[in-house]
Scaffold this motif. Structure first.
Motif, short mmCIF file in Angstrom:
data_model
loop_
_atom_site.label_atom_id
_atom_site.label_comp_id
_atom_site.label_asym_id
_atom_site.label_seq_id
_atom_site.Cartn_x
_atom_site.Cartn_y
_atom_site.Cartn_z
N ALA A 22 -4.17 2.47 -6.40
CA ALA A 22 -4.13 2.82 -4.97
C ALA A 22 -5.14 2.10 -4.48
O ALA A 22 -5.32 1.62 -2.99
CB ALA A 22 -3.83 4.47 -4.61
N THR A 45 3.87 5.37 -5.66
CA THR A 45 3.89 5.26 -7.35
C THR A 45 2.55 6.23 -7.81
O THR A 45 2.74 6.97 -8.85
CB THR A 45 3.54 3.71 -7.50
OG1 THR A 45 4.55 3.12 -7.24
CG2 THR A 45 3.49 3.63 -9.13
N VAL A 46 1.47 6.22 -7.16
CA VAL A 46 0.46 7.09 -7.63
C VAL A 46 0.65 8.64 -7.44
O VAL A 46 0.54 9.25 -8.48
CB VAL A 46 -0.62 6.56 -6.65
CG1 VAL A 46 -1.95 7.82 -6.66
CG2 VAL A 46 -1.33 5.24 -6.84
N ARG A 47 1.35 9.08 -6.42
CA ARG A 47 1.67 10.45 -6.45
C ARG A 47 2.56 10.71 -7.45
O ARG A 47 2.64 11.69 -7.77
CB ARG A 47 2.11 10.50 -4.95
CG ARG A 47 1.22 10.53 -3.71
CD ARG A 47 1.81 11.12 -2.48
NE ARG A 47 2.84 10.58 -2.08
CZ ARG A 47 2.63 9.65 -1.07
NH1 ARG A 47 1.41 9.33 -0.63
NH2 ARG A 47 3.76 8.82 -0.64
N ALA A 54 -4.05 5.14 -12.13
CA ALA A 54 -3.35 5.14 -10.81
C ALA A 54 -4.17 5.05 -9.63
O ALA A 54 -3.72 4.55 -8.66
CB ALA A 54 -2.46 6.89 -10.88
N ALA A 55 -5.37 5.76 -9.59
CA ALA A 55 -6.13 5.91 -8.39
C ALA A 55 -6.66 4.57 -8.05
O ALA A 55 -6.67 4.10 -6.96
CB ALA A 55 -7.08 6.98 -8.62
N ALA A 105 2.45 1.52 -3.23
CA ALA A 105 1.25 1.92 -4.43
C ALA A 105 0.98 3.51 -4.14
O ALA A 105 0.93 4.30 -5.17
CB ALA A 105 0.01 1.28 -4.03
N GLN A 106 1.06 3.97 -2.95
CA GLN A 106 0.87 5.38 -2.66
C GLN A 106 1.86 6.32 -3.33
O GLN A 106 1.70 7.23 -3.80
CB GLN A 106 0.55 5.70 -1.44
CG GLN A 106 -0.69 5.11 -0.56
CD GLN A 106 -0.75 5.47 0.81
OE1 GLN A 106 0.21 5.98 1.66
NE2 GLN A 106 -2.08 5.50 1.20
N ARG A 123 0.72 -1.47 -0.18
CA ARG A 123 0.14 -0.04 0.17
C ARG A 123 0.89 1.18 0.02
O ARG A 123 0.56 2.15 -0.62
CB ARG A 123 -1.02 -0.07 1.22
CG ARG A 123 -2.12 1.09 1.31
CD ARG A 123 -1.61 2.35 1.77
NE ARG A 123 -0.87 2.16 2.75
CZ ARG A 123 -1.44 2.28 4.34
NH1 ARG A 123 -2.70 2.26 4.46
NH2 ARG A 123 -0.50 2.09 5.35
N ASP A 124 1.78 1.15 0.70
CA ASP A 124 2.88 2.27 0.82
C ASP A 124 3.49 2.65 -0.43
O ASP A 124 3.52 3.80 -1.03
CB ASP A 124 3.80 2.19 1.93
CG ASP A 124 3.13 2.09 3.40
OD1 ASP A 124 2.02 2.58 3.67
OD2 ASP A 124 3.83 1.99 4.39
N ALA A 147 -4.77 -1.57 -3.64
CA ALA A 147 -3.78 -1.75 -2.74
C ALA A 147 -4.38 -1.35 -1.24
O ALA A 147 -4.02 -2.18 -0.10
CB ALA A 147 -2.56 -0.71 -2.40
N ASP A 148 -5.35 -0.38 -1.04
CA ASP A 148 -6.05 -0.15 0.09
C ASP A 148 -6.85 -1.40 0.69
O ASP A 148 -7.17 -1.80 1.58
CB ASP A 148 -6.84 1.06 0.12
CG ASP A 148 -6.02 2.47 0.23
OD1 ASP A 148 -4.75 2.23 0.47
OD2 ASP A 148 -6.41 3.26 -0.56
#
Length: 442
Positions: free
Chosen positions: A182, A77-79, A178-179, A74-75, A71-72, A185-186
């Motif tokens: 995330a 990567t998304v940002r 991308a969202a 992914a966040q 998750r971390d 992953a959440d």
């Protein structure tokens, strides 16, 4: 009488644990894919052992830790992806801008072409009656050409608009993708947490059942665990070595001794638990290498003790330099188990109080930490009694198991203010000893 020792760490955790974690049961597993067939298989083969449940809980913890990491990541990567999609250098952004510019230019060309058609029609309308055939033909040709150019411009604009819309959609789709990554992953983290909670609950339930069904234990005040060398003042950023002497002052042989050692601490206000800054390690003659105290705070390397025999356990307490000034208590006790199933130990935990000073402070010349005396049932035995003097501010328990207000040290007061009263209650007033159930260690 059934005996249980409420571990200080367990009681402290119970004070702050979210209700949702305490109320989840293994029934959650029935909502998972394949849970029904798995449950049926277990029913046929019998209940899983505690060891199997511990393995399942460990695997669930590992999966949860990996999900947190994923998750971390992914966040991050998304940002990064969303940030890149704001830059003109990104291919999708560049393509969208180019397509939008082309559409704008096509719209302008169509407007010009449409105006040419309008002008050509106006020119024909303004031809005088005396206009020659050549003039009429030229005007008609100009209109035809203007209309052809306008048609081409209209088609070009439509194509450009379509291209621009597609480029913008591709850019938006990248943001959505991308969202969604995330979000996935959440969701995976939520599922992993739910599985972990269910596994932990199943293990806790099994252990509770094992305790309830296990061998009854008895009080044994002549099995003592006395601390020496623990100073009454510790400084953050330092390590202190001290020892616990376990003595069998009874007239019986004890096949296996289990020592208990734990630390609870708060800041000066007593409102903040600072236990995370403390690390306790142990070493014995049989196991000389320093080892971290396990999550249950038990040390099972003491061995057997004959009547009158004793054994020493070395302890090492490290206080992180980030630990704030405050107060603390070390909990010490010992239990025994015999091959014939008998077991027992002291009804409470001996509590040694100490102060904590901030990193860089001078400890001065502190005395050894003194045990806060707790009331224990009398056995009438004149054998070995705990060594060491008691503090002038003992913590006692009433007949109803509550803490009696007979005085308090700074450490006891701070812990009580922090909700640590539950810790002291569990340590001093509740008599609990672990029991082995046949097959639980298989």
């Amino acid at each position: 009488m059934k005996i249980r020792r409420a571990l200080a760490t367990a009681v402290a955790a119970a004070v702050t644990a979210p209700a949702v974690l305490l109320s989840v049961t293994p029934a959650f597993a029935d909502t998972q894919p394949g849970a029904q067939s798995q449950t049926q298989t277990q029913n046929k083969q019998g209940k899983p052992t505690i060891k199997e449940l511990e393995k399942a809980a460990a695997e669930a913890q590992k999966a949860y830790d990996e999900a947190v990491k994923a998750r971390d990541e992914a966040q991050v990567t998304v940002r990064k992806a969303l940030d890149e999609l704001t830059k003109d250098s990104h291919p999708l952004v560049a393509a969208a801008k180019a397509a939008e510019q082309a559409a704008k230019e096509a719209a302008a060309a169509k407007t010009t072409a449409d105006q040419a058609v309008t002008d050509a029609k106006a020119a024909i309308a303004e031809l005088p009656e005396t206009a020659t055939e050549e003039q009429k033909t030229a005007a008609a040709t100009a209109l035809s050409e203007a209309e052809a150019t306008a048609a081409t411009a209209a088609a070009t604009k439509t194509a450009a608009d379509t291209e621009a819309a597609g480029a913008v959609k591709a850019q938006d789709d990248a943001r959505v993708a991308a969202a969604r990554a995330a979000g996935a992953a959440d969701k995976a983290l939520d599922d992993a947490l739910a599985a972990k909670v269910a596994a932990d609950a199943a293990l806790a339930k099994a252990k509770k059942e094992a305790e309830e069904e296990g061998q009854d234990c008895e009080p044994e005040l002549n099995l003592t665990a006395d601390v020496t060398g623990l100073p009454s003042t510790l400084v953050a950023g330092t390590t202190t070595d001290f020892s616990v002497r376990v003595t069998n002052g009874s007239k019986r042989h004890m096949d296996e001794i289990i020592a208990y050692a734990g630390v609870h601490a708060t800041d000066k206000t007593g409102l903040k638990d600072t236990g995370k800054f403390f690390r306790l390690q142990w070493s014995t003659k049989a196991s000389p290498k320093w080892q971290n105290i396990n999550k249950h705070n038990y040390i099972d390397a003491v061995g057997a003790l004959k009547p009158g025999a004793r054994a020493d356990v070395k302890l090492r307490l490290t206080v992180d330099k980030a630990a704030p000034a405050g107060n603390g208590v070390a909990f010490i006790a010992a239990d025994f188990y015999n091959e014939d199933g008998s077991c027992g130990g002291a009804p409470g935990l001996d509590m040694y109080e100490f102060d904590v000073k901030a990193a860089g402070s001078k400890p001065g010349k502190p005395e050894d930490a003194k045990p806060a005396e707790t009331t224990k049932p009398s056995t009438g035995d004149t054998g070995h009694k705990p060594q060491g003097s008691t503090s002038g501010t003992p913590v006692k328990t009433g007949t109803d198991g509550s803490l009696a207000a007979t005085g308090s040290s700074s450490a006891t007061t701070s812990i009580a203010l922090a909700g640590g009263a539950a810790v002291l209650l569990g340590a001093a007033a509740v008599f609990v000893v672990r029991r082995r159930k046949a097959g639980s260690d298989a």
